[in-house]
Write an enzyme that holds these catalytic residues in place. Structure first.
Site, PDB file in Angstrom:
ATOM      1  N   SER A 282     -32.936 -16.327  19.340  1.00  0.00           N
ATOM      2  CA  SER A 282     -32.144 -17.373  20.001  1.00  0.00           C
ATOM      3  C   SER A 282     -31.547 -18.352  18.969  1.00  0.00           C
ATOM      4  O   SER A 282     -30.452 -18.874  19.169  1.00  0.00           O
ATOM      5  CB  SER A 282     -32.953 -18.106  21.075  1.00  0.00           C
ATOM      6  OG  SER A 282     -34.068 -18.740  20.520  1.00  0.00           O
TER       7      SER A 282
ATOM      8  N   ILE B 202     -43.978 -13.206   5.324  1.00  0.00           N
ATOM      9  CA  ILE B 202     -43.944 -14.091   4.154  1.00  0.00           C
ATOM     10  C   ILE B 202     -43.276 -13.364   2.996  1.00  0.00           C
ATOM     11  O   ILE B 202     -43.654 -12.236   2.664  1.00  0.00           O
ATOM     12  CB  ILE B 202     -45.367 -14.575   3.801  1.00  0.00           C
ATOM     13  CG1 ILE B 202     -45.862 -15.493   4.933  1.00  0.00           C
ATOM     14  CG2 ILE B 202     -45.374 -15.317   2.464  1.00  0.00           C
ATOM     15  CD1 ILE B 202     -47.295 -15.923   4.822  1.00  0.00           C
ATOM     16  N   LEU B 203     -42.263 -14.010   2.429  1.00  0.00           N
ATOM     17  CA  LEU B 203     -41.517 -13.397   1.328  1.00  0.00           C
ATOM     18  C   LEU B 203     -42.268 -13.619   0.013  1.00  0.00           C
ATOM     19  O   LEU B 203     -42.853 -14.685  -0.212  1.00  0.00           O
ATOM     20  CB  LEU B 203     -40.111 -14.004   1.257  1.00  0.00           C
ATOM     21  CG  LEU B 203     -39.241 -13.705   2.487  1.00  0.00           C
ATOM     22  CD1 LEU B 203     -38.040 -14.654   2.549  1.00  0.00           C
ATOM     23  CD2 LEU B 203     -38.780 -12.255   2.495  1.00  0.00           C
TER      24      LEU B 203
ATOM     25  N   ASN C 170     -35.491 -22.118   6.124  1.00  0.00           N
ATOM     26  CA  ASN C 170     -36.305 -21.661   7.263  1.00  0.00           C
ATOM     27  C   ASN C 170     -36.358 -22.757   8.312  1.00  0.00           C
ATOM     28  O   ASN C 170     -36.235 -23.936   7.986  1.00  0.00           O
ATOM     29  CB  ASN C 170     -37.726 -21.373   6.755  1.00  0.00           C
ATOM     30  CG  ASN C 170     -38.671 -20.951   7.853  1.00  0.00           C
ATOM     31  OD1 ASN C 170     -38.313 -20.126   8.717  1.00  0.00           O
ATOM     32  ND2 ASN C 170     -39.871 -21.498   7.865  1.00  0.00           N
TER      33      ASN C 170
ATOM     34  N   HIS D  33     -38.989 -24.282  11.110  1.00  0.00           N
ATOM     35  CA  HIS D  33     -40.411 -24.251  11.456  1.00  0.00           C
ATOM     36  C   HIS D  33     -40.657 -25.168  12.648  1.00  0.00           C
ATOM     37  O   HIS D  33     -40.157 -26.300  12.677  1.00  0.00           O
ATOM     38  CB  HIS D  33     -41.243 -24.700  10.246  1.00  0.00           C
ATOM     39  CG  HIS D  33     -42.709 -24.673  10.511  1.00  0.00           C
ATOM     40  ND1 HIS D  33     -43.433 -23.502  10.569  1.00  0.00           N
ATOM     41  CD2 HIS D  33     -43.592 -25.666  10.782  1.00  0.00           C
ATOM     42  CE1 HIS D  33     -44.690 -23.780  10.840  1.00  0.00           C
ATOM     43  NE2 HIS D  33     -44.813 -25.091  10.985  1.00  0.00           N
TER      44      HIS D  33
ATOM     45  N   ASP E  71     -44.362 -23.061   4.182  1.00  0.00           N
ATOM     46  CA  ASP E  71     -43.791 -24.202   4.924  1.00  0.00           C
ATOM     47  C   ASP E  71     -43.838 -25.508   4.127  1.00  0.00           C
ATOM     48  O   ASP E  71     -44.086 -26.582   4.695  1.00  0.00           O
ATOM     49  CB  ASP E  71     -44.516 -24.372   6.273  1.00  0.00           C
ATOM     50  CG  ASP E  71     -44.399 -23.123   7.136  1.00  0.00           C
ATOM     51  OD1 ASP E  71     -43.360 -22.444   7.078  1.00  0.00           O
ATOM     52  OD2 ASP E  71     -45.349 -22.832   7.876  1.00  0.00           O
TER      53      ASP E  71
ATOM     54  N   LEU F 296     -35.024 -25.816  22.429  1.00  0.00           N
ATOM     55  CA  LEU F 296     -33.688 -26.269  22.848  1.00  0.00           C
ATOM     56  C   LEU F 296     -33.066 -27.203  21.804  1.00  0.00           C
ATOM     57  O   LEU F 296     -31.848 -27.227  21.636  1.00  0.00           O
ATOM     58  CB  LEU F 296     -33.773 -26.985  24.211  1.00  0.00           C
ATOM     59  CG  LEU F 296     -34.032 -26.060  25.400  1.00  0.00           C
ATOM     60  CD1 LEU F 296     -34.281 -26.871  26.669  1.00  0.00           C
ATOM     61  CD2 LEU F 296     -32.854 -25.103  25.617  1.00  0.00           C
TER      62      LEU F 296
ATOM     63  N   GLU G 165     -33.897 -26.982  18.552  1.00  0.00           N
ATOM     64  CA  GLU G 165     -33.754 -26.214  17.303  1.00  0.00           C
ATOM     65  C   GLU G 165     -32.318 -25.727  17.113  1.00  0.00           C
ATOM     66  O   GLU G 165     -31.809 -25.709  15.986  1.00  0.00           O
ATOM     67  CB  GLU G 165     -34.683 -24.981  17.319  1.00  0.00           C
ATOM     68  CG  GLU G 165     -36.140 -25.297  17.119  1.00  0.00           C
ATOM     69  CD  GLU G 165     -37.011 -24.062  16.952  1.00  0.00           C
ATOM     70  OE1 GLU G 165     -38.111 -24.193  16.422  1.00  0.00           O
ATOM     71  OE2 GLU G 165     -36.602 -22.960  17.359  1.00  0.00           O
TER      72      GLU G 165
HETATM   73  C1  GAR Z   1     -38.503 -20.564  16.621  1.00  0.00           C
HETATM   74  O1  GAR Z   1     -39.026 -21.469  17.542  1.00  0.00           O
HETATM   75  C2  GAR Z   1     -38.904 -20.947  15.213  1.00  0.00           C
HETATM   76  O2  GAR Z   1     -39.117 -22.315  15.050  1.00  0.00           O
HETATM   77  C3  GAR Z   1     -40.206 -20.195  15.040  1.00  0.00           C
HETATM   78  O3  GAR Z   1     -40.031 -19.001  15.730  1.00  0.00           O
HETATM   79  C4  GAR Z   1     -39.142 -19.193  16.819  1.00  0.00           C
HETATM   80  C5  GAR Z   1     -38.135 -18.069  16.810  1.00  0.00           C
HETATM   81  O4  GAR Z   1     -37.345 -18.086  17.942  1.00  0.00           O
HETATM   82  N1  GAR Z   1     -40.452 -19.980  13.654  1.00  0.00           N
HETATM   83  C6  GAR Z   1     -41.684 -19.915  13.121  1.00  0.00           C
HETATM   84  O5  GAR Z   1     -42.682 -20.047  13.790  1.00  0.00           O
HETATM   85  C7  GAR Z   1     -41.689 -19.661  11.646  1.00  0.00           C
HETATM   86  N2  GAR Z   1     -42.998 -19.893  11.105  1.00  0.00           N
HETATM   87  P1  GAR Z   1     -36.007 -17.221  18.000  1.00  0.00           P
HETATM   88  O6  GAR Z   1     -36.345 -15.835  17.489  1.00  0.00           O
HETATM   89  O7  GAR Z   1     -35.643 -17.214  19.456  1.00  0.00           O
HETATM   90  O8  GAR Z   1     -34.974 -17.893  17.138  1.00  0.00           O
END
Ligand code: GAR
Length: 186
Positions: free
Chosen positions: A15, A90-91, A105, A107, A143, A169, A171
């Site tokens: 998303s 993890i890269l 990234n 988070h 992170d 929402l 993000e």
């Molecule tokens: C997002 O909420 C992001 O913050 C989280 O995964 C979700 C992915 O949603 N990321 C992490 O937890 C990274 N450690 P999406 O695939 O719908 O964008």
């Protein structure tokens, strides 16, 4: 304006990928999503690459294989920025060094609080009033890279899924604010 070429790494729903693609259609947005890479063929987000006709590649298997193939694609496609969007691997230090300072990234917490997994559960258990998301550069520590932008969201429920949704929402807009900030387009 010449847009920078970006690649989005995903593992799941995508998303955030969808939001970045949509925002990047603005002629003043600094990047163009030229490539999507998923580490899983089951990632729902691949659908958005297809819908928006963006080249995509699934690289599954071991991380060493993933990184080797991904690096070749990034170089071949002259990618200047990698956006991790729900990329749950993890890269390695080696990979990060080869793409030094060009990987960001998102988070789901207000870093430096709650690195790693289960961020909403931790925030609810600690009775935090606010949670949110952070967009940061990726470095060798989990992170912990330099923060680009944070968005605070009030916790209005004890139900993890509800809190997660309310943060997600935000993000979508926050990721694009961060990308604009990187290129001084805010
Ligand atoms: C997002 O909420 C992001 O913050 C989280 O995964 C979700 C992915 O949603 N990321 C992490 O937890 C990274 N450690 P999406 O695939 O719908 O964008």
């Amino acid at each position: 304006m010449v847009k920078k070429k970006a690649c989005v790494f995903i593992s799941g729903n995508g998303s955030n990928l969808k939001a970045i693609i949509k925002n990047s259609r603005d002629p003043n947005f600094p990047i163009k999503v030229s490539l999507v890479i998923s580490n899983s063929k089951k990632a729902f987000g691949i659908k958005y690459a297809k819908i928006f006709s963006i080249p995509y590649k699934v690289i599954n298997g071991e991380m060493i294989r993933f990184e080797h193939k991904a690096l070749r694609l990034l170089n071949e496609n002259k990618i200047e920025l990698v956006c991790l969007a729900g990329f749950m691997r993890i890269l390695s230090k080696k990979f990060l060094r080869k793409f030094n300072g060009k990987i960001i990234n998102i988070h789901p917490s207000l870093l430096p609080k709650y690195k790693g997994l289960n961020t909403f559960k931790k925030a609810i258990e600690n009775k935090d009033i606010f949670t949110g998301c952070t967009i940061h550069y990726v470095n060798e520590k989990l992170d912990a890279g330099k923060i680009i932008f944070k968005k605070r969201v009030e916790i209005k429920s004890k139900i993890e899924e509800f809190v997660k949704r309310s943060v997600q929402l935000q993000e979508y807009n926050a990721y694009s604010i961060a990308i604009r900030k990187i290129y001084n387009k805010s």
